[in-house]
Design an enzyme around this catalytic site. Structure first.
Site, PDB file in Angstrom:
ATOM      1  N   LYS A  51     156.182  79.866  60.797  1.00 51.24           N
ATOM      2  CA  LYS A  51     157.523  80.088  61.353  1.00 51.24           C
ATOM      3  C   LYS A  51     158.447  80.641  60.263  1.00 51.24           C
ATOM      4  O   LYS A  51     159.191  81.593  60.496  1.00 51.24           O
ATOM      5  CB  LYS A  51     158.074  78.780  61.947  1.00 51.24           C
ATOM      6  N   GLN A  95     159.660  69.895  64.420  1.00 49.42           N
ATOM      7  CA  GLN A  95     158.228  70.131  64.640  1.00 49.42           C
ATOM      8  C   GLN A  95     157.589  68.884  65.266  1.00 49.42           C
ATOM      9  O   GLN A  95     157.784  67.759  64.792  1.00 49.42           O
ATOM     10  CB  GLN A  95     157.552  70.477  63.300  1.00 49.42           C
ATOM     11  N   ASP A 118     163.523  75.974  70.708  1.00 53.76           N
ATOM     12  CA  ASP A 118     162.243  75.644  71.348  1.00 53.76           C
ATOM     13  C   ASP A 118     162.372  75.712  72.877  1.00 53.76           C
ATOM     14  O   ASP A 118     161.375  75.781  73.581  1.00 53.76           O
ATOM     15  CB  ASP A 118     161.831  74.208  70.990  1.00 53.76           C
TER      16      ASP A 118
HETATM   17  N1  GUN Z   1     154.088  71.681  67.738  1.00 49.60           N
HETATM   18  C1  GUN Z   1     153.156  72.549  68.215  1.00 49.60           C
HETATM   19  N2  GUN Z   1     153.769  73.586  68.834  1.00 49.60           N
HETATM   20  C2  GUN Z   1     155.086  73.364  68.740  1.00 49.60           C
HETATM   21  C3  GUN Z   1     156.236  74.092  69.184  1.00 49.60           C
HETATM   22  O1  GUN Z   1     156.160  75.149  69.811  1.00 49.60           O
HETATM   23  N3  GUN Z   1     157.449  73.543  68.895  1.00 49.60           N
HETATM   24  C4  GUN Z   1     157.558  72.371  68.219  1.00 49.60           C
HETATM   25  N4  GUN Z   1     158.794  71.905  67.980  1.00 49.60           N
HETATM   26  N5  GUN Z   1     156.521  71.666  67.793  1.00 49.60           N
HETATM   27  C5  GUN Z   1     155.292  72.176  68.054  1.00 49.60           C
END
Ligand code: GUN
Length: 284
Positions: A51, A95, A118
């Protein structure tokens, strides 16, 4: 049969995003993503690094707040609140999964929809349900919509069958397709005779997490297939769809890997851009 190339579409969107962000920067608007990660889950660390790399690629500022496994709920919520109140932060992401002793629901509730890149919050899911233009969408289904748009696949009046009803993929995808004037059927683990539904799909979306659940005998000729499944078996990644068989009948199909997967982080970057442009009609 046309393979839907998620890497190509992702690259194209990132290039376009980079240009838009440069333009916005020149007009004094900047974008910053804060990613909060608690503990040392190796898979989460890889996602979070990707990210940050994605942000750097398109010109979004980013910071990763790493908190130890022993973090308390109050400590986590205090960091989130600081970022909510920091005007330089345009997007916040916690996350997941969080360590078991933490309550993710109550932590996520602190993030206002405007910064919820998200798209998981009650506010953004409500806006999606009400077809509000300023919703931030969950990234994986949003990426699938962008794939359909890139290949100019007609949606109006088509029968879309979505398998899976998760809050992150299946449910929002069914609403986005409804928003695009599809007739939508949602199937899930309690649906009997799945093939009765899949055989009638013009567009078939799979987000279940079962290797090769969908086989060629379960689809009709010309079907468009989007496979969000990521199933790791003996070190290899498989989709929910038996690609070799189903691709013989499909008009368009995503491979796994290289289809839906590459779109998710790209749409997070896209959401961070949208969150930073303070415009009611910002949907592009
Ligand atoms: N963990 C795995 N995929 C994601 C995601 O798209 N967003 C978040 N916040 N955590 C994740």
């Amino acid at each position: 049969m046309q393979i839907i190339d998620g890497k190509l579409v992702s690259k194209t969107i990132r290039e376009e995003l980079k240009r838009k962000i440069e333009l916005a920067n020149s007009q004094g608007v900047s974008f910053k993503l804060t990613v909060i990660i608690v503990g040392n889950d190796p898979a989460s660390e890889i996602y979070v690094n990707n990210k940050a790399k994605g942000c750097a690629e398109v010109g979004i500022l980013s910071e990763t707040v790493k908190m130890p496994e022993s973090t308390t709920q109050a400590e986590l919520e205090s960091v989130i609140s600081d970022k909510v109140n920091d005007d330089s932060v345009t997007g916040i992401l916690v996350q997941l999964p969080l360590p078991k002793h933490l309550d993710s629901q109550s932590a996520l509730k602190l993030i206002p929809p405007e910064k919820d890149v998200d798209g998981f919050s009650d506010g953004n899911v409500g806006k999606l349900t009400l077809f509000k233009q300023d919703a931030l969408f969950s990234c994986t289904p949003f990426g699938m919509i962008k794939l359909l748009e890139y290949y100019n696949i007609p949606l109006c009046g088509k029968h879309a069958v979505v398998i899976g009803r998760s809050n992150i993929v299946g449910k929002p995808m069914s609403l986005m397709l409804l928003n695009k004037d599809c007739t939508v059927t949602v199937c899930h683990s309690r649906t009997p005779n799945l093939a009765d539904f899949t055989k009638n799909a013009d567009i078939l979306v799979c987000a279940v997490g079962k290797k090769h659940l969908i086989t060629a005998d379960m689809v009709k000729d010309g079907v468009v297939v989007l496979d969000a499944g990521i199933n790791r078996v003996d070190g290899k990644i498989y989709g929910d769809v038996d690609f070799d068989g189903v691709s013989q009948k499909a008009s368009y199909i995503t491979p796994v890997p290289g289809g839906v997967g590459p779109m998710t982080i790209t749409m997070l970057l896209y959401n961070t851009y949208l969150a930073g442009i303070n415009d009611e009609k910002r949907r592009v």
